[in-house]
Structures are given as structure tokens and as C-alpha cells.
Design a protein around this motif. Structure first.
Motif, short mmCIF file in Angstrom:
data_model
loop_
_atom_site.label_atom_id
_atom_site.label_comp_id
_atom_site.label_asym_id
_atom_site.label_seq_id
_atom_site.Cartn_x
_atom_site.Cartn_y
_atom_site.Cartn_z
N GLN A 55 4.19 -7.53 8.58
CA GLN A 55 4.93 -7.08 7.40
C GLN A 55 5.02 -8.20 6.36
O GLN A 55 4.93 -7.94 5.15
CB GLN A 55 6.33 -6.63 7.80
CG GLN A 55 6.33 -5.34 8.60
CD GLN A 55 7.66 -5.06 9.28
OE1 GLN A 55 8.65 -5.78 9.06
NE2 GLN A 55 7.70 -4.04 10.13
N ASN A 109 1.97 -8.60 4.08
CA ASN A 109 1.69 -7.49 3.17
C ASN A 109 2.47 -7.68 1.87
O ASN A 109 3.70 -7.80 1.89
CB ASN A 109 2.10 -6.18 3.85
CG ASN A 109 1.56 -4.96 3.13
OD1 ASN A 109 1.70 -4.83 1.93
ND2 ASN A 109 0.96 -4.05 3.87
N ARG A 159 2.89 -5.58 -0.54
CA ARG A 159 3.23 -4.30 -1.16
C ARG A 159 4.60 -4.32 -1.84
O ARG A 159 4.77 -3.81 -2.94
CB ARG A 159 3.20 -3.22 -0.08
CG ARG A 159 3.50 -1.81 -0.55
CD ARG A 159 3.60 -0.86 0.63
NE ARG A 159 2.70 -1.27 1.69
CZ ARG A 159 2.93 -1.05 2.98
NH1 ARG A 159 4.03 -0.44 3.37
NH2 ARG A 159 2.07 -1.45 3.89
N ASP A 188 -2.56 -8.97 4.86
CA ASP A 188 -2.53 -7.88 5.82
C ASP A 188 -3.83 -7.07 5.73
O ASP A 188 -4.29 -6.71 4.65
CB ASP A 188 -1.32 -6.98 5.52
CG ASP A 188 -1.15 -5.88 6.56
OD1 ASP A 188 -1.79 -5.94 7.62
OD2 ASP A 188 -0.35 -4.96 6.29
N GLU A 191 -4.33 -4.10 6.32
CA GLU A 191 -4.12 -2.80 5.69
C GLU A 191 -4.42 -2.86 4.20
O GLU A 191 -5.01 -1.93 3.63
CB GLU A 191 -2.68 -2.34 5.92
CG GLU A 191 -2.34 -1.01 5.27
CD GLU A 191 -0.86 -0.67 5.33
OE1 GLU A 191 -0.49 0.39 4.83
OE2 GLU A 191 -0.08 -1.48 5.87
N ILE A 192 -4.03 -3.96 3.55
CA ILE A 192 -4.31 -4.16 2.14
C ILE A 192 -5.81 -4.22 1.91
O ILE A 192 -6.36 -3.58 1.00
CB ILE A 192 -3.65 -5.45 1.62
CG1 ILE A 192 -2.13 -5.39 1.75
CG2 ILE A 192 -4.08 -5.75 0.18
CD1 ILE A 192 -1.46 -4.38 0.86
#
Length: 538
Positions: A106, A109, A111, A520, A522-523
Motif C-alpha cells: 500500500q 502505491n 494512488r 507498486d 499494480e500501478i
């Protein structure tokens, strides 16, 4: 009105956390609470007020989630040790940021930062339309838009220190989506931030809801409340200068750093700030009502120049201690648990101090005992870092924490000033500036005497210990002690080692990009233009 602000702040915080948790399948993941259709917002004075509160709420949430401000700024290769080895805190302290802990994932990231950036972009693009409500004046709009530019610059500067190159996005998303953007070189991002702050600083008052000393002459209440209520909840002219000071120091532009730190230093009354004096050291540097409590207002002063406060008059606090250092560092007798999550070992504390008469030292000769200014239970197995213990006792077996997320204060400014003076070859000015902080903490000077704060007329002469390591080392040693637990020691280590180059292991981190966090996956998977930081590819 306070109640309404509180409700809206809680709403912003909750929505920010929800956005971070849920994410978004589109592009860079920038959806924010302010990114609403202009058809339902941006028509009134109240819409402008709510949008402004939202950008502060989302920015605070970005730093608060997982206590990120301290994970990024204090734990990495710092003075804190985890009480349990092998957990995510231990991994961060050891710079093992590729460990598979969900908390670390987390933190890698970005975001939540882009949610706050998008809220700033949205405000900048839409605030003008609120002027159709005649209560929202041209001056009010000018000041609010300048704040949005300042907060956006702060967020980008914060991200640059964490990830290096980051995408620079200055347009609001549409329906929570934004085009895929590659990472912008960090020098370009930094130049953008500095130019923004220089452009908008004269559109900011020196204070809100009081006697503005800026060219704007923006006196009187601000959104219906006075300065004593707002404190530093909204950022103005001197907050802008404080951000510039740190940005210039990070870039190594010490001429500009000296100019802005000197301006702050020369105008403490206009900035509503100053030193925590020797007479106030024990009460204000730590305790349940210290300078870090709530919005930081003490009488006519706000000792925190920049912070994200949790205003306890409005019953604000992070859920379960999120966004408060106390949730990591306190244990019995302050809260109901046997040991903290992190602590500073006794041998590290001993290395900090070179004089036991220092007001921050665990032992206080004046009282012939161990005080709880910075530390409690000094001779126990685990000393408690008690500098932050801003607690409102709960009704059950829990406590409500009230400390702010600290960013910048007057002592920080003075020590940045000393750093700049030294780097510009102004050696005598540098140690005099350093000594100005040492003196009010009752410690021996560097090169010249300081005045004892407990024995009138007595001089504390420089000692071998108070001069050990040279002037640069001592400036940063003073930052290490004075600003302990305020979320900046990691960045100080980076600046120090960039200059000193005397630590081969840290030099390797700097040279290979190991000072930055991984991104991350995911990014990266959602945006093929984003590449992993090279140090973390292995």
C-alpha cells in the motif's frame, strides 16, 4: 459552523480512504472526492469552501494512511527499532521494501497522492465559477486558488522524495479517468513546483481570519472564523516560504534556500511563530498539550508553521490512531498496551546527546531524576518515545490521539538556514545560527559559548563532544534531536550524505537509486508507460 466543517472533514477523510481501498481500473487511478461534475458543484460560496476543505482533507489522508508520513520519513534506516522482528515495520527500517507485506504494498502505491492532486486540479479549474455567488469575492477566490496550487506543489515534492521521477499531471480527470502518462524527470517536477510557489506566494495572506501582513491586506474572518480557530489549518505566505526552503535544500540551491529562510527568520511575528523558548521547553516540546497538539495555537503563536492538524476542538482524530505517531510509539503508562510498535534504543539515545543538561535529555540534573520530555522508562527494557503524547482519554479502554502531522517549524527553518550558510561558506554565521537552537535547549555551543538556561550568568563552553564530527555533522545532529519523530530524518540523511559522501553504504543507495521506494506493480500493470525504479528491479 465548526460542526459543519468537522462533518465535512470526516467525510473527506473517509472518502479518501475509500478511494485508496477500492482503486479504479482506469489509467493512472486519480479519482478524487472533488472530481464531481460542474453540473452539481462549483456554483456557490459553499461549494468553494467544501472543495477547499476537500483538498486539505485528501492531502492529509495521503500522509495519514498506514502512518505513511513516518514510514517514509522516519523509519527507513533511522533511529527507531521495531519491537517485533520480521514484521513490516522491521522491513521498512531495514530498507527491505520489496518484502511482500500488504502494508508495504500500500505504501508503494501513489494512488492516494494522485487523488489529492486531482482534487487540487479540479479546484483550480472550477473555483472561478463559484463567483456567480456574490458572497464569493474575487479576493477570496484568488487566495483559495493559490492554496490549491501550493498544496499540489507540496504533494509533488513529497512524491519526488519518495519515488524520484513521477508523472506530472496538471489537468483534472474526467469521470475519474486520466490519460496514461509516463514518469516526468524529477528535476522537471521540482522546477514546476518551485515556479508555482514563486508565482502564487504573493496571492497568499500571512494568516487567515486575523491581521494579514501581506500585500493583500486580507483582514477579518475567513469562512466565518478567526485565526485562533484556524491556526495553520490553511496554508498561507509563510507556509509557502517554508515549502520553498525545503525544496531549495533538496535541490542543493542553497543561495535561494538562504534567502527564504532568512525572510522567515526575520519576520516571526508576521508568521505568528517563533522558537519554543527554554522556559516553555518542558511543556511545549512534549506533553498532552504540546505544540503538536491539534492546530498548534498557543496564545498568539502557532509554533507549527506547516502541519496537517487534527483540530480537537472539532473532535477530529484519525481512526484507530491512523495519522498519529502516538499509535506507534506509546505504551503503558500512557495507553493500554505493554509495549509500543517502535522505540529508540537506549544506546541510540545516548549517542544523540553530548550534555545531560539538555532539556530534551532523559536525565535532568536540575531535578536529579529522569523526566518524561522525550522519553519515559529510559532504563526499562524498551524506552518509550514520549515526545508525542497528545491524548484525549476515551470513555472505554482506548485513547483518542490529537497530534498533528508535522511538516515544518521555526527550529527547522533555523537549522536549514545554518545548513545553507555553511554550504555557501559562511562558517561563522552557520555556527552562530546552530548555537541559537542549542542555547534554548541548554546545550554547549559549537565553537562559541552558549548561555546556560538554568544558571544565570554561566556559560556553556564548547566541548570535544559538542564539536565532534565538524560543523556539517553537528547541524544535522541537531536536526536529528530537535526534530525527532517529526517525519523528516530520512530526507535529512539523504541531504547529509549527498554532501558528506563519507558513508559507502549510503553512497551506494544514492548512486543506485535505492533512496527511492519501489512502485507498486499494480500501478505498472495498469500503465505500461510506468517503469519500476531500477534499484528494485533486481
Amino acid at each position: 459552523m465548526r460542526k459543519n466543517y468537522f462533518k465535512y472533514s470526516v467525510f473527506c477523510f473517509s472518502l479518501a480512504v475509500l478511494l485508496v481501498a477500492l482503486g479504479c481500473n482506469k489509467k493512472l487511478d486519480t479519482q478524487s472526492s472533488s472530481a464531481q461534475s460542474s453540473e452539481v458543484m462549483w456554483k456557490s460560496y459553499d461549494d468553494a469552501r467544501n472543495g477547499l476543505v476537500a483538498i486539505y482533507g485528501l492531502s492529509r489522508a495521503a500522509l495519514a494512511e498506514n502512518n505513511a508520513h513516518w514510514m517514509y520519513g522516519d523509519l527507513r534506516k533511522g533511529d527507531f527499532v521495531a519491537t517485533s522482528s520480521g514484521n513490516y515495520l522491521d522491513a521498512i527500517i531495514k530498507n527491505e521494501l520489496n518484502k511482500g507485506f500488504p502494508q508495504i504494498k500500500q505504501l508503494t502505491n501513489w494512488r492516494r497522492f494522485y487523488a489529492a492532486v486531482d482534487a487540487c486540479n479540479t479546484f483550480i479549474e472550477n473555483a472561478e465559477s463559484c463567483k456567480q455567488d456574490l458572497r464569493y469575492s474575487d479576493l477570496n477566490c484568488t487566495v483559495d486558488v493559490a492554496q490549491a496550487h501550493m498544496l499540489r506543489s507540496f504533494l509533488y515534492f513529497y512524491m519526488v522524495r519518495i519515488w524520484g521521477d513521477v508523472p506530472l499531471i496538471t489537468a483534472a480527470s474526467k469521470n475519474g479517468e486520466t490519460n496514461q502518462v509516463a514518469r516526468t524527470p524529477q528535476d522537471q517536477v521540482m522546477d514546476f513546483c518551485i515556479n508555482e510557489l514563486r508565482l502564487y506566494r504573493d496571492s497568499l495572506p500571512t494568516e487567515y481570519g486575523g491581521d494579514d501582513k501581506s500585500k493583500l491586506n486580507y483582514d477579518g474572518s475567513y469562512y466565518g472564523q478567526s485565526w485562533s480557530s484556524w491556526g495553520n489549518a490553511f496554508w498561507g505566505y509563510y507556509q509557502c516560504l517554508g515549502l520553498l526552503a525545503h525544496m531549495y535544500a533538496w535541490k542543493g540551491d542553497y543561495q535561494s534556500c538562504l534567502a527564504v529562510t532568512t525572510e522567515i527568520n526575520s519576520n516571526p511575528a508576521a508568521a505568528r511563530t517563533g522558537y519554543v523558548s527554554s522556559s516553555n521547553a518542558r511543556a511545549y516540546l512534549a506533553g498532552r498539550n504540546s505544540i503538536f497538539y491539534s492546530n498548534g495555537v498557543k496564545g498568539s503563536l502557532c509554533y507549527q508553521i506547516i502541519s496537517f492538524p487534527y483540530n480537537m476542538a472539532n473532535r477530529e482524530s484519525g481512526p484507530s490512531g491512523v495519522g498519529h505517531l502516538e499509535s506507534l510509539t506509546l505504551a503503558s503508562p500512557y495507553v493500554v498496551r505493554a509495549k509500543p510498535d517502535i522505540y529508540v534504543p537506549r544506546d541510540t539515545i545516548a549517542r544523540w546527546f553530548y550534555y545531560n543538561g539538555d532539556f530534551r535529555h532523559p536525565y535532568q540534573p536540575e531535578f536529579s531524576n529522569y523526566e518524561d520530555i522525550y522519553f519515559t522508562n529510559y532504563y526499562g527494557t524498551i524506552p518509550i518515545f514520549a515526545k508525542f503524547k497528545n491524548i484525549a482519554t476515551g470513555s472505554n479502554t482506548f485513547s483518542i490521539f490529537g497530534s498533528a502531522i508535522p511538516i515544518f517549524r521555526f527550529e527547522d527553518n533555523r537549522l536549514l538556514m545554518a545548513e545553507a550558510q555553511l554550504m555557501l561558506g559562511q562558517f561563522a554565521d552557520a555556527y552562530k545560527t546552530l548555537n541559537s537552537v542549542r542555547e534554548i535547549r541548554n546545550t554547549p555551543g559549537y565553537w562559541e559559548d552558549t548561555n546556560s538556561q538554568t544558571r544565570p550568568g554561566y556559560k556553556l563552553k564548547p566541548t570535544e563532544a559538542s564539536m565532534e564530527g565538524g560543523l556539517l555533522y553537528n547541524i544535522f545532529r541537531e536536526r536529528r534531536i530537535e526534530l525527532a519523530g517529526e517525519g523528516g530524518w530520512w530526507y535529512d540523511q539523504v541531504r547529509y550524505n549527498r554532501i558528506a559522501r563519507n558513508n559507502p553504504a549510503f553512497n551506494k543507495l544514492i548512486d543506485e537509486g535505492g533512496i527511492y521506494w519501489p512502485i507498486d506493480e499494480e500501478i505498472i500493470s495498469k500503465n505500461p508507460l510506468i517503469e519500476q525504479n531500477s534499484y528494485w528491479k533486481r
